[in-house]
Motif scaffolding. Structure first.
Motif, PDB file in Angstrom:
ATOM      1  N   ARG A   1       2.304 -13.577   5.592  1.00 52.57           N
ATOM      2  CA  ARG A   1       1.206 -14.522   5.792  1.00 52.57           C
ATOM      3  C   ARG A   1       1.486 -15.783   4.962  1.00 52.57           C
ATOM      4  O   ARG A   1       2.218 -15.741   3.961  1.00 52.57           O
TER       5      ARG A   1
ATOM      6  N   TYR B   1     -11.426  -6.999  -0.723  1.00 53.89           N
ATOM      7  CA  TYR B   1     -11.163  -7.364   0.671  1.00 53.89           C
ATOM      8  C   TYR B   1     -11.733  -6.306   1.611  1.00 53.89           C
ATOM      9  O   TYR B   1     -12.243  -6.609   2.683  1.00 53.89           O
ATOM     10  N   ARG B   2     -11.656  -5.055   1.182  1.00 52.03           N
ATOM     11  CA  ARG B   2     -12.238  -3.982   1.990  1.00 52.03           C
ATOM     12  C   ARG B   2     -13.759  -4.130   2.053  1.00 52.03           C
ATOM     13  O   ARG B   2     -14.388  -3.946   3.109  1.00 52.03           O
TER      14      ARG B   2
ATOM     15  N   ARG C   1       1.501  -3.302   8.444  1.00 48.77           N
ATOM     16  CA  ARG C   1       0.662  -3.860   7.364  1.00 48.77           C
ATOM     17  C   ARG C   1       1.543  -4.655   6.391  1.00 48.77           C
ATOM     18  O   ARG C   1       1.197  -5.754   5.980  1.00 48.77           O
TER      19      ARG C   1
ATOM     20  N   ASP D   1       1.206  -8.557   5.430  1.00 47.38           N
ATOM     21  CA  ASP D   1       0.945  -8.950   4.043  1.00 47.38           C
ATOM     22  C   ASP D   1       2.086  -9.805   3.461  1.00 47.38           C
ATOM     23  O   ASP D   1       1.854 -10.685   2.646  1.00 47.38           O
TER      24      ASP D   1
ATOM     25  N   SER E   1       0.842  -1.204   0.000  1.00 42.26           N
ATOM     26  CA  SER E   1       0.000   0.000   0.000  1.00 42.26           C
ATOM     27  C   SER E   1       0.869   1.243   0.000  1.00 42.26           C
ATOM     28  O   SER E   1       1.928   1.276   0.629  1.00 42.26           O
TER      29      SER E   1
ATOM     30  N   GLY F   1      -7.934  -4.944  -3.950  1.00 42.74           N
ATOM     31  CA  GLY F   1      -7.942  -4.574  -2.530  1.00 42.74           C
ATOM     32  C   GLY F   1      -9.341  -4.153  -2.092  1.00 42.74           C
ATOM     33  O   GLY F   1      -9.751  -4.400  -0.952  1.00 42.74           O
ATOM     34  N   ALA F   2     -10.088  -3.527  -3.022  1.00 42.21           N
ATOM     35  CA  ALA F   2     -11.445  -3.075  -2.693  1.00 42.21           C
ATOM     36  C   ALA F   2     -12.330  -4.274  -2.349  1.00 42.21           C
ATOM     37  O   ALA F   2     -13.241  -4.157  -1.522  1.00 42.21           O
TER      38      ALA F   2
ATOM     39  N   LYS G   1       0.200   2.100  -6.745  1.00 42.87           N
ATOM     40  CA  LYS G   1      -0.321   1.192  -7.777  1.00 42.87           C
ATOM     41  C   LYS G   1      -1.768   1.483  -8.154  1.00 42.87           C
ATOM     42  O   LYS G   1      -2.129   1.298  -9.310  1.00 42.87           O
TER      43      LYS G   1
ATOM     44  N   ARG H   1      -2.059  -7.496  -4.652  1.00 42.12           N
ATOM     45  CA  ARG H   1      -0.871  -8.050  -3.997  1.00 42.12           C
ATOM     46  C   ARG H   1      -0.433  -9.347  -4.656  1.00 42.12           C
ATOM     47  O   ARG H   1       0.732  -9.699  -4.635  1.00 42.12           O
ATOM     48  N   ASP H   2      -1.425 -10.094  -5.193  1.00 41.75           N
ATOM     49  CA  ASP H   2      -1.133 -11.414  -5.755  1.00 41.75           C
ATOM     50  C   ASP H   2      -1.700 -11.560  -7.163  1.00 41.75           C
ATOM     51  O   ASP H   2      -2.031 -12.649  -7.594  1.00 41.75           O
ATOM     52  N   MET H   3      -1.836 -10.439  -7.859  1.00 43.28           N
ATOM     53  CA  MET H   3      -2.421 -10.497  -9.205  1.00 43.28           C
ATOM     54  C   MET H   3      -1.517 -11.307 -10.139  1.00 43.28           C
ATOM     55  O   MET H   3      -1.986 -12.160 -10.887  1.00 43.28           O
TER      56      MET H   3
ATOM     57  N   ARG I   1      -9.825 -16.118   0.209  1.00 40.19           N
ATOM     58  CA  ARG I   1      -9.098 -15.860  -1.045  1.00 40.19           C
ATOM     59  C   ARG I   1      -9.617 -16.768  -2.154  1.00 40.19           C
ATOM     60  O   ARG I   1      -9.763 -16.354  -3.287  1.00 40.19           O
TER      61      ARG I   1
ATOM     62  N   SER J   1      -7.121  -6.475   5.756  1.00 42.43           N
ATOM     63  CA  SER J   1      -5.860  -7.175   5.874  1.00 42.43           C
ATOM     64  C   SER J   1      -6.050  -8.489   6.664  1.00 42.43           C
ATOM     65  O   SER J   1      -5.410  -9.498   6.370  1.00 42.43           O
TER      66      SER J   1
HETATM   67  O1  C5P Z   1      -4.794  -2.347  -1.706  1.00 34.16           O
HETATM   68  P1  C5P Z   1      -5.576  -2.102  -0.447  1.00 34.16           P
HETATM   69  O2  C5P Z   1      -4.830  -1.365   0.608  1.00 34.16           O
HETATM   70  O3  C5P Z   1      -6.921  -1.513  -0.726  1.00 34.16           O
HETATM   71  O4  C5P Z   1      -5.865  -3.566   0.135  1.00 34.16           O
HETATM   72  C1  C5P Z   1      -6.415  -3.767   1.411  1.00 34.16           C
HETATM   73  C2  C5P Z   1      -5.881  -5.065   2.003  1.00 34.16           C
HETATM   74  O5  C5P Z   1      -6.352  -6.167   1.210  1.00 34.16           O
HETATM   75  C3  C5P Z   1      -4.352  -5.190   1.992  1.00 34.16           C
HETATM   76  O6  C5P Z   1      -3.759  -4.764   3.178  1.00 34.16           O
HETATM   77  C4  C5P Z   1      -4.109  -6.666   1.796  1.00 34.16           C
HETATM   78  O7  C5P Z   1      -4.050  -7.306   3.028  1.00 34.16           O
HETATM   79  C5  C5P Z   1      -5.344  -7.162   1.100  1.00 34.16           C
HETATM   80  N1  C5P Z   1      -5.150  -7.501  -0.298  1.00 34.16           N
HETATM   81  C6  C5P Z   1      -4.703  -8.753  -0.607  1.00 34.16           C
HETATM   82  N2  C5P Z   1      -4.593  -9.165  -1.898  1.00 34.16           N
HETATM   83  C7  C5P Z   1      -4.877  -8.312  -2.895  1.00 34.16           C
HETATM   84  C8  C5P Z   1      -5.303  -6.994  -2.614  1.00 34.16           C
HETATM   85  C9  C5P Z   1      -5.412  -6.607  -1.294  1.00 34.16           C
HETATM   86  O8  C5P Z   1      -4.408  -9.538   0.281  1.00 34.16           O
HETATM   87  N3  C5P Z   1      -4.778  -8.744  -4.151  1.00 34.16           N
END
Ligand code: C5P
Length: 230
Positions: free
Chosen positions: A188, A38-39, A181, A185, A12, A35-36, A16, A131-133, A110, A101
């Motif tokens: 894990r 997961y949010r 954070r 990330d 973060s 990320g949205a 990106k 993060r894992d695209m 996931r 997170s």
């Molecule tokens: O990118 P963003 O800060 O919005 O993502 C929020 C949380 O989602 C990150 O801290 C991360 O733990 C998780 N995340 C993830 N894999 C992704 C995108 C986000 O684990 N592809």
């Protein structure tokens, strides 16, 4: 028609989100802000009173939550909807970020989100931000980029954003938050934040957004993707 996928991963504050949106609009591609998701899950769990420790219910919620992204025709961030309500701002608050997170560290969550993310790959192409695209969701992506920046610089960027929104926060606190954070990330067990072995790393420290965009566009220009006037 072939669907080109460009993955942009990184911690973060690496820039990106901004770069991915600008790139998607420049190329006329779809955009996935993973990320949205997961949010949104963290927020949906709060609303439906699902505990962040309840793995089974979180996985069901991840698979079925009613979410939508509405692209802004003029570019910029898409509007994020949960059950039809605009939650674009709400999903950005610190509490939701911390919840995201936590739920992101759960394997079943996931897995439940995997197909939902892959469904975003539609013609002519997709820019996927997360993060894992490049490592897990789109391992066969056409281009993989890993954006990074020092923790201090990322905290400073977040600080500027919060000040812009009229919130007062200590920079030292933010550096600490960024570090913890990252720690969570990167360490894990499942889908840790790591650059794909075939990703190109771009360090954005000390670079402006247009400068980073130019570096990324150069990578695209040197690839098999036809960028037209990009
Ligand atoms: O990118 P963003 O800060 O919005 O993502 C929020 C949380 O989602 C990150 O801290 C991360 O733990 C998780 N995340 C993830 N894999 C992704 C995108 C986000 O684990 N592809």
């Amino acid at each position: 028609m072939e669907v080109n996928v460009i993955t942009i991963d990184g911690p973060s504050g690496s820039g990106k989100g901004t770069i991915s949106q600008l790139l998607a609009s420049r190329l006329g591609y779809h955009y996935l802000d993973s990320g949205a998701l997961y949010r949104l899950l963290a927020l949906a769990a709060k609303r439906h009173k699902v505990s962040l420790d309840d793995i089974e219910d979180l996985a069901v919620l991840a698979a079925h939550m009613d979410i939508a992204f509405q692209m802004n025709p003029e570019g910029g961030s898409p509007e994020v909807l949960l059950e039809g309500e605009d939650v674009t701002d709400q999903i950005r608050d610190e509490e939701v970020g911390a919840g995201a997170s936590r739920v992101a560290a759960i394997a079943q969550v996931r897995k439940a989100l995997l197909d939902r993310q892959r469904a975003f790959a539609r013609a002519p192409g997709l820019v996927a931000d997360g993060r894992d695209m490049g490592t897990v969701v789109f391992p066969d992506a056409t281009i993989k980029i890993y954006l990074t920046a020092s923790p201090e610089e990322r905290a400073q960027r977040r600080h500027n954003q919060l000040i812009g929104k009229g919130e007062s926060v200590s920079l030292a606190d933010l550096v600490e938050k960024v570090r913890s954070r990252d720690e969570r990330d990167m360490n894990r067990d499942i889908s840790p934040l790591v650059a794909a072995s075939d990703a190109i790393t771009v360090d954005t420290s000390g670079k402006s957004i247009p400068e980073v965009l130019e570096v990324v566009l150069d990578i695209v220009r040197h690839s098999e993707i036809s960028v037209g006037t990009a």
